[in-house]
Design a protein around this motif. Structure first.
Motif, mmCIF file in Angstrom:
data_model
loop_
_atom_site.group_PDB
_atom_site.id
_atom_site.type_symbol
_atom_site.label_atom_id
_atom_site.label_comp_id
_atom_site.label_asym_id
_atom_site.label_seq_id
_atom_site.Cartn_x
_atom_site.Cartn_y
_atom_site.Cartn_z
ATOM 1 N N LYS A 266 0.460 10.452 -4.648
ATOM 2 C CA LYS A 266 -0.784 11.209 -4.517
ATOM 3 C C LYS A 266 -0.836 12.335 -5.536
ATOM 4 O O LYS A 266 -1.879 12.589 -6.161
ATOM 5 C CB LYS A 266 -0.939 11.754 -3.097
ATOM 6 C CG LYS A 266 -1.218 10.672 -2.059
ATOM 7 C CD LYS A 266 -1.727 11.227 -0.740
ATOM 8 C CE LYS A 266 -0.682 11.988 0.019
ATOM 9 N NZ LYS A 266 -1.155 12.382 1.373
ATOM 10 N N GLN A 272 -2.631 15.444 -3.937
ATOM 11 C CA GLN A 272 -1.564 15.719 -2.976
ATOM 12 C C GLN A 272 -2.074 16.357 -1.693
ATOM 13 O O GLN A 272 -1.424 16.263 -0.646
ATOM 14 C CB GLN A 272 -0.494 16.627 -3.614
ATOM 15 C CG GLN A 272 -0.996 17.954 -4.113
ATOM 16 C CD GLN A 272 -1.491 17.888 -5.556
ATOM 17 O OE1 GLN A 272 -1.716 16.810 -6.095
ATOM 18 N NE2 GLN A 272 -1.629 19.055 -6.166
ATOM 19 N N PHE A 280 -7.487 8.615 0.302
ATOM 20 C CA PHE A 280 -6.830 8.503 -0.996
ATOM 21 C C PHE A 280 -7.239 7.196 -1.687
ATOM 22 O O PHE A 280 -7.603 7.182 -2.874
ATOM 23 C CB PHE A 280 -5.310 8.576 -0.807
ATOM 24 C CG PHE A 280 -4.507 8.314 -2.043
ATOM 25 C CD1 PHE A 280 -4.664 9.102 -3.179
ATOM 26 C CD2 PHE A 280 -3.583 7.276 -2.074
ATOM 27 C CE1 PHE A 280 -3.909 8.853 -4.327
ATOM 28 C CE2 PHE A 280 -2.817 7.032 -3.211
ATOM 29 C CZ PHE A 280 -2.992 7.822 -4.342
#
Length: 524
Positions: A266, A272, A280
């Protein structure tokens, strides 16, 4: 499904405090392309008489029924625009709706710079652009609440077109004597509105004599992983190879459950802070946003910018067809995300605030005020179409993550329209099957209906050009195929290829032949 880039605003602006996603967590929308608007200040003159008529920009209002199953619920003002510069007695009425967005920016479709105007010019007809209910300023109710949206269905949209054709008094000579049966009516549309052409002619063959449906998404498909197949097939081979390598690696990391490795992958994309894996995965598909709005003659959009970022080395050398490989592609994609895409979409927001979709109380889901074309379209895909753009099944090449699932989209329907979808009604596969059974999908037998499609269109596998479609082209239902993208054949000009121009020429030949065979009737 509405063909400018079927990429209907992939992101939605909202406040930082509300933590609403800037990316639209649903899907790209099927839209028709905008073209340059005609100058509203310039008068328009009749083609043969030279008489001045109203400008292209003059707005008219039609008293449309709120609910066609119960006329006692009254009417609302439905906007439309009209032009008769090419009209001669006996000519057709060419009716077009842009579908799932405000029609205000589509008056160019009154002119012969578009397929609807080209048909009108070839057959001495009038052109009309009408706004779809619950888009723009044509709203049966003052908000987009679940209760109001009960009359926002394919069925009601079909009956809007039918009722308009039967009862409108057009602002032109003898405009009260041009109902179906007294004049031939031709429907034109692209993308979702192209499907609406097919559905409406299927439902009302007695009213609409002929139709032109560009990139028409006639086959509702609940889990539409094949949206990405034309992209994978037609994007540069090196870019396709490297994207597949990265996505395969991303999915393997997510499957591992290793929290450190997941955090690292990520972070490679500057994501992140994104908490949920489906968010995501949804964010990574943003790089395909501009594919459907590509032009045959131009590479000037963000999709090719992304591929160049992956495949053009610092010395200007291009990767071979096999790509640079996983390590280089992962680094380059992360760099592009961090330096180009993320700042342009998220600004100074943290990634969860920008991309996260798991807050059911976000105003992004609860705001039911007008206008909001994304909410209006989301209702249609949650309620009937599906078209969830998900990862390909196991064993199939992928350019988007397998963590992009139908369940992700169906959850968003629950957030956006609480209480509306429960039990079997929340199953997109079943909703889509109902649409196909009702209106014929790929297998419609409607005659005098032209289907025009492009090989590179990401929506191709929901059109009659799909590999699984079984109905063949005939002289009464021609299936015309070009090398275009989404709705590339709806306008003329420098952006079209010879094959697109050939499709337009064939379509005009069919329309003039059919128009010559039309005879008045007492249909209405």
């Amino acid at each position: 499904m509405t063909c400018t880039s079927l990429i209907f605003a992939f992101f939605i602006l909202s406040s930082v405090a509300a933590r609403s996603p800037l990316f639209n967590p649903h899907n790209s929308r099927p839209r028709i392309p905008h073209i340059d608007e005609p100058d509203e200040s310039q008068p328009v003159y009749h083609f043969t008489s030279g008489q001045q008529i109203s400008s292209y920009g003059e707005t008219y209002y039609f008293d449309q029924l709120v609910d066609h199953t119960d006329p006692t619920k009254g009417t609302f003002k439905q906007r439309y625009w009209h032009n008769y510069e090419f009209y001669e007695p006996g000519g057709p009425i060419v009716l077009m709706t842009p579908g799932e967005e405000s029609a205000k920016g589509f008056t160019g479709y009154l002119t012969n710079g578009t397929i609807s105007g080209m048909i009108a010019q070839a057959t001495n007809g009038s052109t009309i652009v009408i706004e779809h209910r619950f888009f723009g300023d044509s709203n049966p109710h003052p908000d987009l609440s679940v209760q109001s949206l009960q009359v926002h269905t394919i069925e009601q949209a079909i009956e809007d077109l039918a009722y308009f054709a039967k009862t409108v008094k057009l602002p032109q000579p003898d405009g009260d004597k041009l109902a179906p049966g007294k004049a031939p009516w031709i429907l034109v549309g692209g993308s979702y509105s192209g499907a609406l052409v097919s559905y409406t002619m299927h439902t009302h063959p007695e009213l609409f004599y002929a139709g032109y449906a560009s990139s028409a998404v006639v086959q509702a498909i609940g889990h539409f992983w094949k949206y990405f197949e034309p992209v994978r097939e037609w994007m540069p081979a090196n870019c396709s190879a490297d994207v597949q390598a990265v996505i395969q690696y991303v999915d393997s990391v997510l499957d591992s459950g290793n929290t450190r490795d997941i955090a690292d992958i990520k972070a490679n994309f500057g994501l992140q802070d994104v908490i949920h894996l489906d968010d995501f995965a949804a964010a990574l598909k943003a790089v395909f946003e501009d594919w459907q709005s590509n032009s045959i003659t131009s590479r000037s959009n963000s999709f090719y910018e992304f591929c160049d970022a992956l495949e053009v080395g610092p010395n200007g050398w291009h990767a071979p067809a096999s790509g640079w490989g996983l390590e280089a592609a992962l680094q380059a994609w992360g760099k592009y995300w961090n330096e180009t895409l993320y700042p342009s979409r998220c600004g100074k927001l943290d990634a969860e605030s920008c991309i996260g979709s798991h807050n059911p109380d976000s105003p992004h889901w609860t705001n039911a005020s007008l206008p909001n074309s994304n909410r209006s379209w989301n209702w249609m895909i949650c309620n009937q179409f599906g078209f969830w753009q998900v990862g390909a099944p196991e064993g199939t090449p992928r350019i988007v993550s397998s963590y992009l699932t139908a369940a992700h989209n169906e959850r968003l329907c629950q957030y956006e329209f609480p209480g509306a979808f429960w039990g079997l009604k929340k199953v997109s596969l079943l909703n889509a099957l109902t649409v196909d059974k009702t209106y014929g999908g790929w297998d419609t037998t409607t005659e005098r209906l032209i289907f025009a499609n492009g090989e590179r269109d990401p929506w191709r596998e929901a059109t009659v050009a799909a590999a699984l479609a079984t109905r063949n082209s005939t002289d009464l239902q021609p299936h015309l195929l070009s090398d275009g993208f989404h709705c590339s054949d709806m306008s003329r000009g420098s952006a079209i290829s010879p094959r697109i121009a050939a499709v337009q020429k064939q379509a005009l030949q069919y329309m003039t032949q059919w128009h010559a065979a039309w005879k008045p009737s007492a249909a209405t």
